[in-house]
Design a protein around this motif. Structure first.
Motif, mmCIF file in Angstrom:
data_model
loop_
_atom_site.group_PDB
_atom_site.id
_atom_site.type_symbol
_atom_site.label_atom_id
_atom_site.label_comp_id
_atom_site.label_asym_id
_atom_site.label_seq_id
_atom_site.Cartn_x
_atom_site.Cartn_y
_atom_site.Cartn_z
ATOM 1 N N LEU A 81 0.810 -1.214 0.000
ATOM 2 C CA LEU A 81 0.000 0.000 0.000
ATOM 3 C C LEU A 81 0.848 1.271 0.000
ATOM 4 O O LEU A 81 0.307 2.374 0.101
ATOM 5 N N ALA A 82 2.166 1.124 -0.107
ATOM 6 C CA ALA A 82 3.084 2.266 -0.181
ATOM 7 C C ALA A 82 2.929 3.202 1.002
ATOM 8 O O ALA A 82 2.985 4.419 0.866
ATOM 9 N N LEU A 83 2.748 2.616 2.185
ATOM 10 C CA LEU A 83 2.607 3.422 3.389
ATOM 11 C C LEU A 83 3.949 3.551 4.091
ATOM 12 O O LEU A 83 4.777 2.631 4.035
ATOM 13 N N PRO A 84 4.198 4.670 4.776
ATOM 14 C CA PRO A 84 5.418 4.760 5.586
ATOM 15 C C PRO A 84 5.329 3.807 6.752
ATOM 16 O O PRO A 84 4.252 3.571 7.305
ATOM 17 N N TRP A 167 -4.673 1.248 -9.703
ATOM 18 C CA TRP A 167 -4.213 2.291 -8.771
ATOM 19 C C TRP A 167 -2.704 2.450 -8.801
ATOM 20 O O TRP A 167 -2.175 3.559 -8.860
ATOM 21 N N ARG A 168 -2.004 1.300 -8.790
ATOM 22 C CA ARG A 168 -0.544 1.329 -8.669
ATOM 23 C C ARG A 168 0.127 1.963 -9.881
ATOM 24 O O ARG A 168 1.147 2.665 -9.746
ATOM 25 N N ALA A 172 -3.220 8.031 -9.595
ATOM 26 C CA ALA A 172 -3.825 7.963 -8.257
ATOM 27 C C ALA A 172 -2.833 7.506 -7.192
ATOM 28 O O ALA A 172 -3.021 7.801 -6.001
ATOM 29 N N PHE A 173 -1.784 6.787 -7.579
ATOM 30 C CA PHE A 173 -0.809 6.280 -6.613
ATOM 31 C C PHE A 173 -0.019 7.444 -6.017
ATOM 32 O O PHE A 173 0.391 8.338 -6.747
ATOM 33 N N ASP A 475 10.217 5.049 -6.319
ATOM 34 C CA ASP A 475 8.981 5.579 -6.889
ATOM 35 C C ASP A 475 8.967 7.107 -6.950
ATOM 36 O O ASP A 475 8.065 7.704 -7.543
ATOM 37 N N GLY A 476 9.969 7.758 -6.346
ATOM 38 C CA GLY A 476 10.048 9.211 -6.396
ATOM 39 C C GLY A 476 9.002 9.932 -5.578
ATOM 40 O O GLY A 476 8.824 11.142 -5.718
ATOM 41 N N ARG A 477 8.314 9.209 -4.693
ATOM 42 C CA ARG A 477 7.253 9.807 -3.882
ATOM 43 C C ARG A 477 7.627 9.696 -2.403
ATOM 44 O O ARG A 477 8.092 8.648 -1.952
ATOM 45 N N TRP A 478 7.385 10.780 -1.667
ATOM 46 C CA TRP A 478 7.697 10.788 -0.245
ATOM 47 C C TRP A 478 6.632 10.032 0.544
ATOM 48 O O TRP A 478 5.497 9.894 0.113
ATOM 49 N N ASP A 479 7.034 9.584 1.722
ATOM 50 C CA ASP A 479 6.142 8.920 2.670
ATOM 51 C C ASP A 479 5.519 7.651 2.109
ATOM 52 O O ASP A 479 4.343 7.359 2.325
ATOM 53 N N THR A 480 6.292 6.900 1.362
ATOM 54 C CA THR A 480 5.868 5.573 0.925
ATOM 55 C C THR A 480 6.854 4.544 1.470
ATOM 56 O O THR A 480 7.897 4.885 2.031
#
Length: 712
Positions: A81-84, A167-168, A172-173, A475-480
């Motif tokens: 779920l790409a959660l921290p 989603w992934r 939306a991801f 993924d280049g996204r923070w908090d994942t």
């Protein structure tokens, strides 16, 4: 036999509207039963989880480490779920561990119980209430295997997998709310295959070879059939005809295999041949790769031996030739050449060659770090063995250690952002504290050090100004989940300079940051359990949601720092400076602030239960709706503090200053905020159960709108 079928057909033609109405009624009852099943499962987890959260907020309960099963579950959920996810020590109240385990096990147990009932009886409890039943093609309960396929694969796995892929790999991801919406949409869409016409079934029923029927209607027909054998035979033939029609329309996988044995055999043979061919090709590729690696190793070994001969003292090679040999050895980039260069860095005395060796090891890059780390630890043990007396032997070994440290420093600087996973645990890269022990200063300013392991390393007096200890990951996204973070737990960072550094979510449990400079540093969500921050500069630092449980911040400067929702349970903050600090919603239970300056601090809705605020300065502090049960406010200065809505049950006000005094115009150290009229400071606050209120304090409370039984 022909006559009943004809009569049934005629009756069916005459009663199309009632059948359609019955179908819609069954569809609504199916949906209601499904919603009730989901509600029971979700509620069984949410109730104990919510109680566990409440128990965790209580200050009078002992804290214990989070159950390892819960830690593993948290990480298993966080990854897809790409959660921290939080690492390291995490303490919770002891009932919370039990309640959260119940919250984990209860939904699983209830789900399997419902599957068992569905397999053995054809109905769960909600389905039984709403007269809905699931049967196989023989009209019997489906069995456990069919139920697992129906519920596990058809109803949940297929729709959620489709929703996850959409989603992934879309815009939306990683928005979890959109994933939840897509999942619900897919689950409902899969179940849309309701029997709006005869024989139509949802995907999960088709996969499992099951049918959803109206249990009430079936029961009524059975009762009616008992009145006459002809009607019973007619009803039975009708059911057989319906089952046959449904089977022909949507045969399950097993039936298709039985009907097409040749096609099945061809598919199995083709799959087997493909697997054998792939195995042969893979084996051949593996053998060629291994052979190529062995050939390369042989060539490198021969070159290595030739270069070693040139570097021996009796080789007769010139200085330039030896420099060329050293650089060539660095280009080999194999374990034996790296080890040789690391040893040569320690033993060589020629200054020009030492620079060349350092250059060669820098060319090797992060691959040289493990060998340099081993040599570093060996040199430290040697240095300790000679004692602290300034001797020629000690100076010699000190110089060797410094060369090793400088090489590590240079590699980290050159390969910034490419050193994820580099392990420098227990490495000596800072000042040891012994006079004259080392003169090396680690300087890693404005670098990307994310993913480096500095656990238990000595980084005293190092400079990390503007450096990043965390990156967004692939993924280049923070908090994942794939965020890359350094490990600074138990590291020594005394007097280190971390101004403007990014330490968000970094693990710093039991780290020694005494007298360090962390002004404007980003420490949001960082884990600083039992860390030492005595006399640390944290002016303007971002510590929102940070874990500072049992940390020592004695004498620290927290001016204008952001500690909103931070966890400082049982932290020691004696004589700390927290002027204008934001502590809204923070957990400050059992904290010790004795002698601290909290002038103008924002403590609204903070939990200060059982905190020690004796002799503190709280002039102009905002304490609206704060939990101040059993707080020690002896000799505290609360002049112009805003206590509206605060819970002061059991608070000790002995010697506390409530009435504001005139501010000396020359005293501009603290500018008290404008709170409106002074009468609003304690207006509506219930002091009935407060302790040690003297006559002067009571008079002020009563005249300013406070509540107390002795007020007129």
């Amino acid at each position: 036999m022909t006559s009943p079928i004809v009569r049934r057909s005629n009756q069916s033609g005459q009663s199309k509207e009632p059948e359609r109405a019955n179908s819609l009624l069954l569809a609504s009852r199916r949906f209601a039963a499904w919603a009730a099943e989901i509600t029971l499962v979700v509620t069984s987890g949410l109730i104990p989880f919510g109680i566990g959260v409440y128990a965790n907020s209580r200050s009078d309960l002992n804290r214990v480490p989070l159950n390892p099963v819960l830690v593993v579950t948290e990480r298993a959920i966080a990854r897809p779920l790409a959660l921290p996810v939080s690492y390291g020590i995490r303490n919770v109240a002891w009932p919370t561990n039990i309640l959260w385990m119940i919250a984990l096990l209860a939904p699983v147990t209830l789900s399997w119980w419902q599957l068992y009932l569905l397999a053995k009886t054809g109905s769960t409890i909600p389905k039984r209430w709403l007269k809905v039943r699931v049967v196989n093609e023989q009209g019997k309960p489906p069995g456990l295997g069919a139920v697992v396929i129906r519920e596990g694969v058809g109803r949940w796995t297929v729709p959620i997998s489709i929703a996850y892929l959409l989603w992934r790999y879309s815009f939306a991801f990683p928005n979890l709310g959109l994933f939840t919406f897509l999942s619900l949409l897919m689950i409902v869409g899969e179940g849309i295959g309701l029997p709006s016409r005869r024989g139509r079934r949802a995907l999960h029923d088709q996969l499992a070879g099951t049918h959803t029927i109206d249990a009430l209607l079936a029961s009524n027909r059975q009762v009616q059939s008992a009145g006459g054998n002809d009607e019973a035979e007619e009803w039975q033939e009708g059911n057989e005809e319906l089952a046959a029609a449904q089977t022909n329309q949507s045969p399950n996988l097993w039936r298709r295999i039985q009907q097409n044995p040749n096609l099945t055999l061809f598919g199995v043979g083709l799959t087997s041949m493909t697997a054998v061919l792939a195995t042969l090709i893979g084996t051949q590729v593996y053998i060629q790769i291994q052979q190529s690696q062995r050939t390369t190793q042989q060539i490198n070994s021969q070159q290595f031996l030739e270069l070693v001969k040139q570097l021996t003292p009796n080789s007769g090679a010139t200085n330039e030739q030896r420099q060329s040999a050293i650089l060539a050895m660095g280009g080999l980039n194999d374990p034996q050449s790296i080890k040789f260069l690391a040893d040569l860095l320690v033993s060589e005395t020629n200054s020009s060659l030492l620079d060349t060796i350092q250059q060669a090891l820098t060319t090797v890059g992060p691959q040289a770090i493990p060998e340099l780390k081993n040599k570093n630890q060996f040199l430290v043990s040697e240095l300790e063995s000679v004692g602290s007396t300034a001797t020629k032997e000690r100076e010699l070994r000190q110089g060797r250690l410094q060369r090793n440290q400088r090489t590590i420093n240079k590699i980290l600087s050159v390969y910034s952002g490419k050193i994820e996973g580099v392990d420098l645990s227990s490495t000596q890269l800072g000042q040891s504290g012994t006079p004259g022990s080392s003169f090396f200063n680690l300087v890693l300013d404005s670098l990307d050090l994310s993913g480096v392991k500095f656990k238990s390393a000595n980084l005293n007096q190092a400079s990390f100004k503007g450096s990043r200890f965390r990156s967004a990951g692939e993924d280049g996204r923070w908090d994942t989940y794939d965020d890359v973070m350094a490990d600074l737990s138990q590291a020594q960072l005394q007097q280190a300079n971390l101004t403007d550094a990014n330490l968000s979510r970094v693990l710093m449990n039991r780290t020694d940051l005494s007298r360090a400079t962390l002004n404007r540093a980003n420490l949001s969500n960082a884990r600083l359990y039992d860390a030492k921050l005595n006399s640390t500069q944290l002016v303007g630092a971002d510590l929102r949601n940070a874990v500072l449980e049992k940390a020592s911040l004695t004498g620290a400067d927290l001016g204008d720092a952001k500690l909103n929702e931070a966890n400082l349970y049982a932290a020691r903050l004696g004589r700390a400076t927290a002027i204008g600090t934001q502590l809204s919603f923070a957990n400050l239970t059992n904290t010790d602030w004795q002698g601290a300056d909290l002038s103008g601090a924002y403590l609204d809705r903070a939990n200060l239960s059982n905190a020690n605020l004796s002799a503190t300065r709280l002039a102009g502090a905002v304490l609206r709706s704060a939990q101040m049960e059993n707080v020690n406010l002896q000799n505290a200065d609360l002049s112009l503090a805003d206590l509206r809505g605060a819970n002061v049950t059991g608070a000790d006000f002995k010697g506390a200053i409530l009435a504001p005094s005139k501010q000396d115009p020359a005293d501009q150290f603290v500018q008290t905020p404008d709170l409106g009229s002074v009468s609003a400071v304690v207006q509506g606050v219930d002091f009935s159960q407060a302790k040690n209120l003297d006559a002067k304090q009571l008079a002020y409370i009563c005249t300013q709108g406070g509540i107390h039984p002795r007020c007129p």
